[in-house]
Design an enzyme around this catalytic site. Structure first.
Site, PDB file in Angstrom:
ATOM      1  N   ASP A 132     -17.487   6.932  -1.969  1.00 43.08           N
ATOM      2  CA  ASP A 132     -16.255   6.668  -1.345  1.00 43.08           C
ATOM      3  C   ASP A 132     -16.101   8.226  -0.592  1.00 43.08           C
ATOM      4  O   ASP A 132     -16.517   8.928  -0.873  1.00 43.08           O
ATOM      5  CB  ASP A 132     -15.153   6.232  -2.216  1.00 43.08           C
ATOM      6  CG  ASP A 132     -13.931   5.977  -1.484  1.00 43.08           C
ATOM      7  OD1 ASP A 132     -13.672   5.868  -0.276  1.00 43.08           O
ATOM      8  OD2 ASP A 132     -12.720   5.529  -2.083  1.00 43.08           O
ATOM      9  N   HIS A 186      -7.150   0.571  -6.714  1.00 46.62           N
ATOM     10  CA  HIS A 186      -7.395  -0.092  -5.566  1.00 46.62           C
ATOM     11  C   HIS A 186      -7.778  -1.681  -6.220  1.00 46.62           C
ATOM     12  O   HIS A 186      -9.085  -1.956  -5.877  1.00 46.62           O
ATOM     13  CB  HIS A 186      -8.301   0.581  -4.479  1.00 46.62           C
ATOM     14  CG  HIS A 186      -8.452  -0.087  -3.380  1.00 46.62           C
ATOM     15  ND1 HIS A 186      -7.482  -1.171  -3.042  1.00 46.62           N
ATOM     16  CD2 HIS A 186      -9.092   0.092  -2.307  1.00 46.62           C
ATOM     17  CE1 HIS A 186      -7.606  -1.474  -1.654  1.00 46.62           C
ATOM     18  NE2 HIS A 186      -8.904  -0.628  -1.247  1.00 46.62           N
ATOM     19  N   ARG A 200       0.916  -1.007  -0.012  1.00 49.70           N
ATOM     20  CA  ARG A 200      -0.055  -0.022  -0.154  1.00 49.70           C
ATOM     21  C   ARG A 200       0.958   1.359  -0.022  1.00 49.70           C
ATOM     22  O   ARG A 200       1.605   1.466   0.834  1.00 49.70           O
ATOM     23  CB  ARG A 200      -0.923  -0.062   1.329  1.00 49.70           C
ATOM     24  CG  ARG A 200      -1.608   1.210   1.418  1.00 49.70           C
ATOM     25  CD  ARG A 200      -2.796   1.137   2.383  1.00 49.70           C
ATOM     26  NE  ARG A 200      -4.109   0.498   1.693  1.00 49.70           N
ATOM     27  CZ  ARG A 200      -5.328   0.667   2.306  1.00 49.70           C
ATOM     28  NH1 ARG A 200      -5.317   1.301   3.251  1.00 49.70           N
ATOM     29  NH2 ARG A 200      -6.035  -0.091   1.603  1.00 49.70           N
ATOM     30  N   GLN A 233      -9.562  -4.259  -3.918  1.00 51.32           N
ATOM     31  CA  GLN A 233     -10.869  -4.141  -3.198  1.00 51.32           C
ATOM     32  C   GLN A 233     -12.104  -4.216  -4.318  1.00 51.32           C
ATOM     33  O   GLN A 233     -13.178  -4.802  -4.266  1.00 51.32           O
ATOM     34  CB  GLN A 233     -11.036  -2.509  -3.297  1.00 51.32           C
ATOM     35  CG  GLN A 233     -12.359  -1.769  -2.871  1.00 51.32           C
ATOM     36  CD  GLN A 233     -12.867  -2.295  -1.222  1.00 51.32           C
ATOM     37  OE1 GLN A 233     -12.076  -2.101  -0.491  1.00 51.32           O
ATOM     38  NE2 GLN A 233     -14.218  -2.787  -1.276  1.00 51.32           N
ATOM     39  N   CYS A 292     -16.357   1.157   0.049  1.00 50.42           N
ATOM     40  CA  CYS A 292     -15.414   0.269  -0.026  1.00 50.42           C
ATOM     41  C   CYS A 292     -14.862   0.389   1.776  1.00 50.42           C
ATOM     42  O   CYS A 292     -14.302  -0.380   2.143  1.00 50.42           O
ATOM     43  CB  CYS A 292     -14.227   0.824  -0.837  1.00 50.42           C
ATOM     44  SG  CYS A 292     -13.659   2.358  -0.416  1.00 50.42           S
ATOM     45  N   ARG A 326     -13.829  -8.987   0.997  1.00 47.34           N
ATOM     46  CA  ARG A 326     -12.174  -8.488   1.032  1.00 47.34           C
ATOM     47  C   ARG A 326     -11.488 -10.104   1.276  1.00 47.34           C
ATOM     48  O   ARG A 326     -10.544 -10.291   0.800  1.00 47.34           O
ATOM     49  CB  ARG A 326     -11.980  -7.403   2.012  1.00 47.34           C
ATOM     50  CG  ARG A 326     -12.390  -6.103   1.612  1.00 47.34           C
ATOM     51  CD  ARG A 326     -11.753  -5.723   0.459  1.00 47.34           C
ATOM     52  NE  ARG A 326     -10.258  -5.753   0.088  1.00 47.34           N
ATOM     53  CZ  ARG A 326      -9.649  -4.538   0.388  1.00 47.34           C
ATOM     54  NH1 ARG A 326     -10.244  -3.681   0.802  1.00 47.34           N
ATOM     55  NH2 ARG A 326      -8.480  -4.805   0.260  1.00 47.34           N
TER      56      ARG A 326
HETATM   57  N1   CP Z   1     -11.271  -0.189   1.856  1.00 53.83           N
HETATM   58  C1   CP Z   1     -10.260  -0.305   2.255  1.00 53.83           C
HETATM   59  O1   CP Z   1      -8.980  -0.410   1.672  1.00 53.83           O
HETATM   60  O2   CP Z   1     -10.239  -0.234   3.645  1.00 53.83           O
HETATM   61  P1   CP Z   1      -8.857   0.166   4.349  1.00 53.83           P
HETATM   62  O3   CP Z   1      -8.323   1.386   4.169  1.00 53.83           O
HETATM   63  O4   CP Z   1      -9.272  -0.299   5.828  1.00 53.83           O
HETATM   64  O5   CP Z   1      -7.800  -1.110   4.068  1.00 53.83           O
END
Ligand code: CP
Length: 305
Positions: free
Chosen positions: A224, A129, A102, A132, A264, A292
């Protein structure tokens, strides 16, 4: 050859298979079928930014598949003290079986993948992403029984999640409408690429500043956060610009009666979505979050030998 998942486009040839296999895997897990396919495998997880779902779902997925995951934060790694991403990739390639990353910058995920002999999975960057999005389309297929021909309306910021959702809509033949305030639309590259894919699957990608036309008759409404991680300095300006794009009862009344609401997460209740919508019978946000876990398992199984 190793398979990286940096973009939804890395699943271009088999995206819906990821979705279908994820749903199958979830059913077999719930039926108590044991799967030890990650026995003695290790996933290194580098997180430059906070995470609840991505971190916990990947770590739990590895545990449930008989493997192991290591959480790595640059503030505790030599990467945070000047060791290059390239050297980090070369070193970790000799120790673990895959890396989840990430990152703030997409280029850094690409740099890690280029310098690693093991698969690299994008756990969210400034442009995409992808993990997701596998969970999202699993959720839509579970609820609607199909993906082709659905109208998906994304309302809010033209961000990383929106880019990945839009690319995948074309791959599954769904119509995708994105409504944002002026100046906050998705990058032109993603619109062009998604339209080219959608054309081959006879679906449409529409970009608008009018949320009413996006949401009218929609099967899915997705939103989002308005302010992504790293954009905190723009909070006041963005919250003002996005105010009329809040997903509330008035907005969702334009959609189909059996529409589903998706996010998400994390949600900022009272900003991009109201409690009434997030907690309504149409909301699938917690099923989406649970998915997820199952999406990560199918991704791990497809990239780790
Ligand atoms: N949706 C998502 O990626 O959540 P986090 O930021 O908690 O990983």
């Amino acid at each position: 050859m190793k398979r990286d998942i940096i973009s939804v486009l890395d699943m271009k040839s088999d995206f819906e298979k990821f979705v279908d296999d994820g749903i199958k895997l979830k059913k077999s897990f719930k039926a108590g079928v044991k799967d030890s396919s990650m026995d003695r495998k290790t996933l290194g997880m580098i997180f430059e930014k906070a995470s609840t779902r991505t971190r916990v779902s990947f770590e739990t997925a590895m545990t449930q598949l008989g493997g192991h995951a290591i959480y790595l934060s640059p503030k505790d790694m030599q990467m945070g003290r000047g060791e290059t991403i390239a050297d980090t990739g070369r070193v970790l390639s000799g120790m673990v079986d895959a890396l989840l990353y990430r990152a703030f910058e997409h280029e850094n995920v690409v740099e890690l993948a280029k310098n690693s002999s093991i698969p690299v999975i994008n756990g969210l960057d400034n442009l995409e992403h992808p993990t997701q999005i596998v969970a999202d389309y699993m959720t839509i297929k579970e609820k609607k029984g199909k993906l082709k021909g659905l109208k998906i309306a994304y309302v809010g910021d033209g961000n990383n999640t929106a880019n990945s959702l839009m690319l995948a809509a074309g791959l599954v033949g769904a119509d995708f409408w994105i409504a944002t305030p002026k100046g906050y639309g998705p990058p032109e590259y993603f619109v062009k690429e998604s339209r080219s894919i959608a054309k081959r699957h006879r679906s449409e990608i529409e970009v608008t500043n009018n949320y009413r036309e996006a949401v009218a008759g929609a099967d899915v409404i997705y939103t989002d956060v308005w302010v992504s991680m790293g954009e905190e300095q723009d909070r006041e300006k963005k919250e003002k610009a996005f105010r009329s794009f809040q997903v509330n009862e008035r907005m969702v009344s334009l959609a189909k009666k059996d529409y589903i609401f998706m996010h998400c997460l994390p949600a900022h209740r009272g900003l991009e979505v109201t409690d009434e919508v997030a907690d309504s019978k149409n909301s699938v946000i917690f099923q989406e979050a649970e998915n997820r876990l199952h999406a990560e398992k199918i991704i791990l199984k497809k990239v780790i030998d």
